[in-house]
Enzyme design. Structure first.
Site, PDB file in Angstrom:
ATOM      1  N   SER A 215       0.955  -1.228   0.016  1.00  0.00           N
ATOM      2  CA  SER A 215       0.020   0.114  -0.079  1.00  0.00           C
ATOM      3  C   SER A 215       0.776   1.194   0.019  1.00  0.00           C
ATOM      4  O   SER A 215       2.108   1.104   0.227  1.00  0.00           O
ATOM      5  CB  SER A 215      -0.947   0.124   1.202  1.00  0.00           C
ATOM      6  N   LYS A 216       0.192   2.465  -0.085  1.00  0.00           N
ATOM      7  CA  LYS A 216       1.052   3.590   0.078  1.00  0.00           C
ATOM      8  C   LYS A 216       1.968   3.877   1.101  1.00  0.00           C
ATOM      9  O   LYS A 216       2.991   4.717   0.902  1.00  0.00           O
ATOM     10  CB  LYS A 216      -0.108   4.693  -0.066  1.00  0.00           C
ATOM     11  N   ARG A 217       1.750   3.048   2.008  1.00  0.00           N
ATOM     12  CA  ARG A 217       2.686   3.164   3.389  1.00  0.00           C
ATOM     13  C   ARG A 217       4.109   2.697   2.776  1.00  0.00           C
ATOM     14  O   ARG A 217       5.045   3.274   3.355  1.00  0.00           O
ATOM     15  CB  ARG A 217       2.155   2.337   4.613  1.00  0.00           C
ATOM     16  N   HIS A 218       4.020   1.967   1.770  1.00  0.00           N
ATOM     17  CA  HIS A 218       5.417   1.336   1.513  1.00  0.00           C
ATOM     18  C   HIS A 218       6.092   2.111   0.462  1.00  0.00           C
ATOM     19  O   HIS A 218       7.181   1.833   0.095  1.00  0.00           O
ATOM     20  CB  HIS A 218       5.146  -0.200   1.147  1.00  0.00           C
ATOM     21  N   GLY A 219       5.644   3.147   0.159  1.00  0.00           N
ATOM     22  CA  GLY A 219       6.012   3.935  -0.751  1.00  0.00           C
ATOM     23  C   GLY A 219       5.347   4.059  -2.402  1.00  0.00           C
ATOM     24  O   GLY A 219       4.010   3.945  -2.019  1.00  0.00           O
TER      25      GLY A 219
END
Ligand code: GLU
Length: 470
Positions: free
Chosen positions: A250-254
């Protein structure tokens, strides 16, 4: 929809819903579907599933088209837009009602809520109880006044629906688990699973590769295809992609959007090579281009387990492809990135030569642009670098060198010889001159080989930058 083709033609499709970006998982699905069609001389179809009008946007359609173009995953047919096919879906719904494969259901939402509540209280799984399903010998109530019915698919009640998933193996679902799916809403609009079925049928899709979030749709879709006496494609459900921490990517990972990788300075061939290995393998091969991939790609080596995203590996591949990339192409890219920063590479050294100096030393196109920038700006080395490196002794040596550079023939060998003459004249060692020289001309104590740097910069720029410190 297309010319009649030989009956054994492989036809795959990528069918994104335009509700956001083209994300990494979608791009991998597209890549596998594209490669499978290429491998077998088949057709790859692009279909935009835009029936969720509340969430679909033209920008998201454009983002998908941009992403596909950047990755060079060319479709042979389409893009087909589901919103443009409404009449066809309605036609099939009418035929299904006429032939008894679907029926009107007048149950109101409140009624259905009450039905499910009662089922839950009895400890049963909530499901449509078939109250409007016509059966032999069953009398249906008269349709209530003023209520627009939905249309439900008459799902088989016994037996099971099974398929050999090319990724997950055999999957079997008892029909008793599936209730009669709504295929048209009360306003007449067809529902998601139904549109997919009609499209896969009309587009003569032979292989459906998609994310495993669709596994639950597949038995329903197969039952509808069977009812339509349509061929059932082979299905392969790709496992999801996990972030480096093992959680769903997800966006949390970049970056998760494909075009974000473009912005972040990745080459499309690196991203493609990376995606190809994300859940598929060919022995230990890690580095291969798309021509090779299309020769190798098969469904037997797609891994059923979830693939984990590994950014270091992507960076490694990017470095590899940067080294191979043509300088003209890298210069065109760097020129755009520099323009975005307000830097004009037209005035100054050849950008092609500059990127050639750095392409083996950087990990991304942004780093390449960072390195190139110093050649085109009004350079002011950091005061601490000046204080540290441009000592009186260093300046005296640079003054000596400057005189020689004014007249030397401008090529690497002659520049290198001039530097050595300065070392001999001043009694200094190479780093004692070369590091101050780098700071003076590029503002950095480390650069590629200094004679190559000077050669690319050209006499005027080198002398102008030296003179600021003498
Ligand atoms: N539109 C679906 C999605 O974006 C894909 C449907 C399919 O591949 O069958 O998830």
């Amino acid at each position: 929809m297309s010319n009649p083709a030989s009956s054994n033609e492989i036809r795959t499709r990528f069918a994104p819903s335009p509700t956001g970006f083209l994300h990494i998982g979608g791009a991998r699905t597209a890549l596998f579907s594209w490669a499978y069609a290429r491998r077998h001389g088949g057709k790859f179809i692009l279909r935009i599933e835009d029936t969720d009008v509340a969430r679909s946007t033209p920008e998201a359609v454009q983002a998908i088209l941009d992403g596909m173009r950047w990755l060079d995953l060319a479709h042979d047919e389409g893009p087909f837009y589901q919103m443009g096919r409404m009449e066809r879906y309605k036609e099939v719904i009418r035929q299904m009602i006429d032939s008894g494969k679907a029926y009107h259901c007048y149950a109101s939402p409140e009624e259905l809520d009450a039905m499910r509540e009662a089922q839950r209280e009895r400890g049963e799984k909530p499901r449509y109880d078939g109250r409007w399903r016509p059966e032999r010998g069953k009398t249906l109530p008269p349709p209530p006044e003023g209520i627009k019915p939905v249309v439900r698919f008459r799902n088989p009640t016994d037996g099971a629906v099974a398929w050999d998933d090319v990724v997950k193996g055999r999957i079997e679902i008892a029909n008793a688990e599936l209730d009669d799916l709504i295929i048209a809403r009360a306003d007449g609009t067809p529902t998601y699973n139904f549109c997919v079925v009609v499209d896969d049928w009309d587009m003569r899709i032979t292989h459906v590769l998609r994310g495993d979030d669709h596994v639950n749709n597949t038995p329903r879709q197969i039952n509808i295809l069977r009812a339509l006496e349509a061929p059932v494609p082979r299905y392969g459900h790709l496992s999801m992609i996990l972030g480096p921490d093992g959680q769903k990517l997800s966006k949390r990972h970049g970056a998760v959007s494909v075009m974000q990788y473009h912005e972040d300075g990745y080459l499309s061939e690196a991203v493609l090579n990376y995606l190809a290995r994300l859940g598929w393998s060919h022995g230990d091969d890690e580095i291969f281009d798309m021509r090779q991939f299309c020769e190798w790609f098969d469904l037997d080596h797609i891994t059923p387990s979830a693939a984990q995203f590994n950014n270091e590996k992507l960076v490694w591949l990017n470095q590899h492809y940067l080294k191979l990339a043509d300088n003209g192409r890298l210069a065109a890219d760097a020129s755009e990135r520099l323009a975005q920063r307000g830097v004009d590479p037209e005035q100054g050294p050849s950008l092609e030569a500059v990127v050639g100096l750095y392409k083996e030393r950087v990990a991304t196109l942004n780093e390449l642009a960072d390195a190139a920038e110093a050649f085109y700006i009004d350079l002011h080395p950091a005061p601490e670098l000046i204080a540290l490196h441009l000592t009186d002794a260093a300046r005296a040596a640079l003054a000596d060198l400057r005189k020689r550079l004014a007249t030397v023939e401008w090529n690497k060998a002659a520049l290198s010889a001039a530097l050595k003459e300065t070392l001999a004249a001043t009694g200094l060692k190479m780093p004692q001159v070369a590091i101050p020289l780098r700071v003076a001309v590029l503002g950095q104590p480390q650069t590629p080989s200094i004679d190559a740097v000077l050669d690319v910069m050209g006499r005027d720029l080198v002398i102008a930058r030296l003179d600021r410190h003498l």
